[in-house]
Motif scaffolding. Structure first.
Motif, mmCIF file in Angstrom:
data_model
loop_
_atom_site.group_PDB
_atom_site.id
_atom_site.type_symbol
_atom_site.label_atom_id
_atom_site.label_comp_id
_atom_site.label_asym_id
_atom_site.label_seq_id
_atom_site.Cartn_x
_atom_site.Cartn_y
_atom_site.Cartn_z
ATOM 1 N N GLU A 64 0.817 -1.215 0.000
ATOM 2 C CA GLU A 64 0.000 0.000 0.000
ATOM 3 C C GLU A 64 0.849 1.261 0.000
ATOM 4 O OE1 GLU A 64 -3.338 0.440 -0.213
ATOM 5 O OE2 GLU A 64 -3.454 -1.703 -0.648
ATOM 6 N N GLN A 65 2.020 1.187 0.630
ATOM 7 C CA GLN A 65 2.922 2.336 0.728
ATOM 8 C C GLN A 65 3.786 2.498 -0.522
ATOM 9 O OE1 GLN A 65 5.167 1.552 4.306
ATOM 10 N NE2 GLN A 65 3.302 1.328 5.534
ATOM 11 N N GLY A 66 3.649 1.577 -1.480
ATOM 12 C CA GLY A 66 4.475 1.630 -2.684
ATOM 13 C C GLY A 66 5.919 1.255 -2.415
ATOM 14 N N GLY A 67 6.120 0.396 -1.427
ATOM 15 C CA GLY A 67 7.479 0.047 -1.019
ATOM 16 C C GLY A 67 8.171 -1.004 -1.860
ATOM 17 N N PHE A 68 7.460 -1.608 -2.809
ATOM 18 C CA PHE A 68 8.051 -2.665 -3.628
ATOM 19 C C PHE A 68 8.165 -2.247 -5.092
ATOM 20 C CE2 PHE A 68 6.032 -5.333 -0.237
ATOM 21 C CZ PHE A 68 7.217 -5.827 0.297
ATOM 22 N N ILE A 69 9.290 -2.590 -5.694
ATOM 23 C CA ILE A 69 9.441 -2.437 -7.146
ATOM 24 C C ILE A 69 8.497 -3.413 -7.841
ATOM 25 C CG2 ILE A 69 10.989 -2.817 -9.105
ATOM 26 C CD1 ILE A 69 13.279 -1.952 -7.384
ATOM 27 N N GLU A 70 8.433 -4.620 -7.280
ATOM 28 C CA GLU A 70 7.569 -5.646 -7.817
ATOM 29 C C GLU A 70 7.155 -6.560 -6.684
ATOM 30 O OE1 GLU A 70 8.326 -9.102 -7.960
ATOM 31 O OE2 GLU A 70 10.202 -8.791 -6.895
ATOM 32 N N TYR A 71 6.000 -7.160 -6.850
ATOM 33 C CA TYR A 71 5.573 -8.190 -5.909
ATOM 34 C C TYR A 71 4.598 -9.118 -6.620
ATOM 35 C CZ TYR A 71 1.028 -5.903 -5.279
ATOM 36 O OH TYR A 71 -0.211 -5.366 -5.491
ATOM 37 N N ALA A 72 4.464 -10.321 -6.096
ATOM 38 C CA ALA A 72 3.564 -11.295 -6.707
ATOM 39 C C ALA A 72 3.148 -12.324 -5.680
ATOM 40 C CB ALA A 72 4.246 -11.980 -7.896
ATOM 41 N N GLU A 73 2.026 -12.954 -5.942
ATOM 42 C CA GLU A 73 1.572 -14.069 -5.110
ATOM 43 C C GLU A 73 1.863 -15.360 -5.853
ATOM 44 O OE1 GLU A 73 -2.425 -15.733 -2.792
ATOM 45 O OE2 GLU A 73 -2.556 -14.003 -4.135
ATOM 46 N N VAL A 74 2.615 -16.244 -5.225
ATOM 47 C CA VAL A 74 3.014 -17.507 -5.845
ATOM 48 C C VAL A 74 2.682 -18.650 -4.889
ATOM 49 C CG1 VAL A 74 4.898 -18.831 -6.872
ATOM 50 C CG2 VAL A 74 4.905 -16.330 -7.036
ATOM 51 N N PHE A 75 1.825 -19.565 -5.340
ATOM 52 C CA PHE A 75 1.407 -20.707 -4.517
ATOM 53 C C PHE A 75 0.923 -20.264 -3.135
ATOM 54 C CE2 PHE A 75 4.761 -22.653 -7.307
ATOM 55 C CZ PHE A 75 3.876 -23.341 -8.124
ATOM 56 N N GLY A 76 0.177 -19.168 -3.097
ATOM 57 C CA GLY A 76 -0.422 -18.723 -1.853
ATOM 58 C C GLY A 76 0.454 -17.855 -0.983
ATOM 59 N N ASN A 77 1.684 -17.592 -1.411
ATOM 60 C CA ASN A 77 2.597 -16.743 -0.649
ATOM 61 C C ASN A 77 2.995 -15.520 -1.476
ATOM 62 O OD1 ASN A 77 2.967 -18.500 1.721
ATOM 63 N ND2 ASN A 77 3.963 -19.872 0.261
ATOM 64 N N TYR A 78 3.277 -14.434 -0.781
ATOM 65 C CA TYR A 78 3.688 -13.200 -1.450
ATOM 66 C C TYR A 78 5.211 -13.068 -1.460
ATOM 67 C CZ TYR A 78 -1.110 -11.423 -1.422
ATOM 68 O OH TYR A 78 -2.451 -11.238 -1.632
ATOM 69 N N TYR A 79 5.721 -12.522 -2.567
ATOM 70 C CA TYR A 79 7.149 -12.222 -2.705
ATOM 71 C C TYR A 79 7.274 -10.803 -3.251
ATOM 72 C CZ TYR A 79 7.836 -17.309 -2.427
ATOM 73 O OH TYR A 79 7.837 -18.622 -2.025
ATOM 74 N N GLY A 80 8.270 -10.048 -2.779
ATOM 75 C CA GLY A 80 8.428 -8.683 -3.262
ATOM 76 C C GLY A 80 9.845 -8.168 -3.115
ATOM 77 N N THR A 81 10.205 -7.203 -3.955
ATOM 78 C CA THR A 81 11.540 -6.582 -3.948
ATOM 79 C C THR A 81 11.420 -5.143 -3.471
ATOM 80 O OG1 THR A 81 12.221 -7.941 -5.836
ATOM 81 C CG2 THR A 81 13.557 -6.000 -5.347
ATOM 82 N N ALA A 82 12.122 -4.821 -2.387
ATOM 83 C CA ALA A 82 12.058 -3.476 -1.812
ATOM 84 C C ALA A 82 12.649 -2.442 -2.762
ATOM 85 C CB ALA A 82 12.793 -3.442 -0.473
ATOM 86 N N GLN A 83 11.916 -1.365 -2.995
ATOM 87 C CA GLN A 83 12.321 -0.341 -3.943
ATOM 88 C C GLN A 83 13.504 0.483 -3.449
ATOM 89 O OE1 GLN A 83 10.236 3.162 -6.640
ATOM 90 N NE2 GLN A 83 8.965 1.812 -5.415
ATOM 91 N N ALA A 84 13.483 0.873 -2.184
ATOM 92 C CA ALA A 84 14.509 1.766 -1.646
ATOM 93 C C ALA A 84 15.895 1.134 -1.706
ATOM 94 C CB ALA A 84 14.164 2.141 -0.205
ATOM 95 N N THR A 85 15.983 -0.143 -1.371
ATOM 96 C CA THR A 85 17.282 -0.832 -1.343
ATOM 97 C C THR A 85 17.909 -0.892 -2.726
ATOM 98 O OG1 THR A 85 16.523 -2.197 0.512
ATOM 99 C CG2 THR A 85 18.468 -2.962 -0.697
#
Length: 207
Positions: A64-85
């Motif tokens: 919601e804060q726009g903290g991820f460059i990308e994120y996705a739900e895979v097999f019921g779990n979420y994965y995401g890459t932090a934008q700031a880092t």
């Protein structure tokens, strides 16, 4: 000087994690961004090293804060890459590698159109089924479901810049390393990284 952003994607069981790990031992100034995930921590995994293990509510709050460059739900779990880092590393001139699925790669492509995107393929469906079975962590039903999803994932290879076949591990590793090195040698990168040296080389010597 800005660093290069590389994206490595593959279907589950293709061997991309092993290839990326070996790549990091061979290539300097290449940083892997550690993803956030809501899935459980597996034996041998370390928080902050393999993943940032995150509660689902906290993850969705970052979305919601726009903290991820990308994120996705895979097999019921979420994965995401932090934008700031990622942006911080690139700004320092470090090359960054993201090991993510094709959905994440698609999102990265929109934000970073100059990113270099690499897709890893297995040599055959039979070989991929064997690799998934050899993990010894999933039932036959789960393996077949993962294989079906993998076939759909592999259809996305056409949207990537490079395709590497992981039949022979050492050859695939060499190909992956070659992509990194070749992109570092393009004129814009070389002119930026070696600006002072090149300037001195092309400046006429006073007689």
């Amino acid at each position: 000087m800005s660093g290069l952003l590389f994206v490595v994607s593959a279907a589950s069981g293709t061997g991309k994690t092993s290839l990326v790990k070996a790549l990091l031992d061979r290539v300097t100034n290449l940083h892997v961004s550690v993803s956030h995930t809501t899935r459980g921590q597996r034996p041998g995994e370390l928080d902050g090293v393999h993943y940032h293990f995150t509660e689902k509510d906290s993850f969705l709050a970052l979305v919601e804060q726009g903290g991820f460059i990308e994120y996705a739900e895979v097999f019921g779990n979420y994965y995401g890459t932090a934008q700031a880092t990622v942006k911080e590393q690139l700004a320092k001139g470090h090359d960054v590698l993201l090991e993510i699925d094709w959905q994440g790669a698609q999102q990265v492509r929109k934000l970073f159109p100059d990113s270099k995107q690499i897709f890893i393929l297995p040599p055959s469906q039979f070989d991929l089924r064997q690799r998934l079975s050899n993990r010894g962590t999933d039932s036959v039903e789960v393996i077949e479901r993962r294989l079906g999803c993998a076939v759909e994932d592999m259809q996305q290879y056409v949207n990537f810049d490079y395709v590497i076949i992981n039949d022979d591990f050492n050859k695939a590793l060499h190909d992956l390393e070659s992509v990194i090195i070749a992109n570092r040698l393009v004129i814009t990168q070389q002119a930026s990284r070696h600006q002072k040296m090149i300037s001195e080389l092309i400046t006429p010597v006073e007689k």
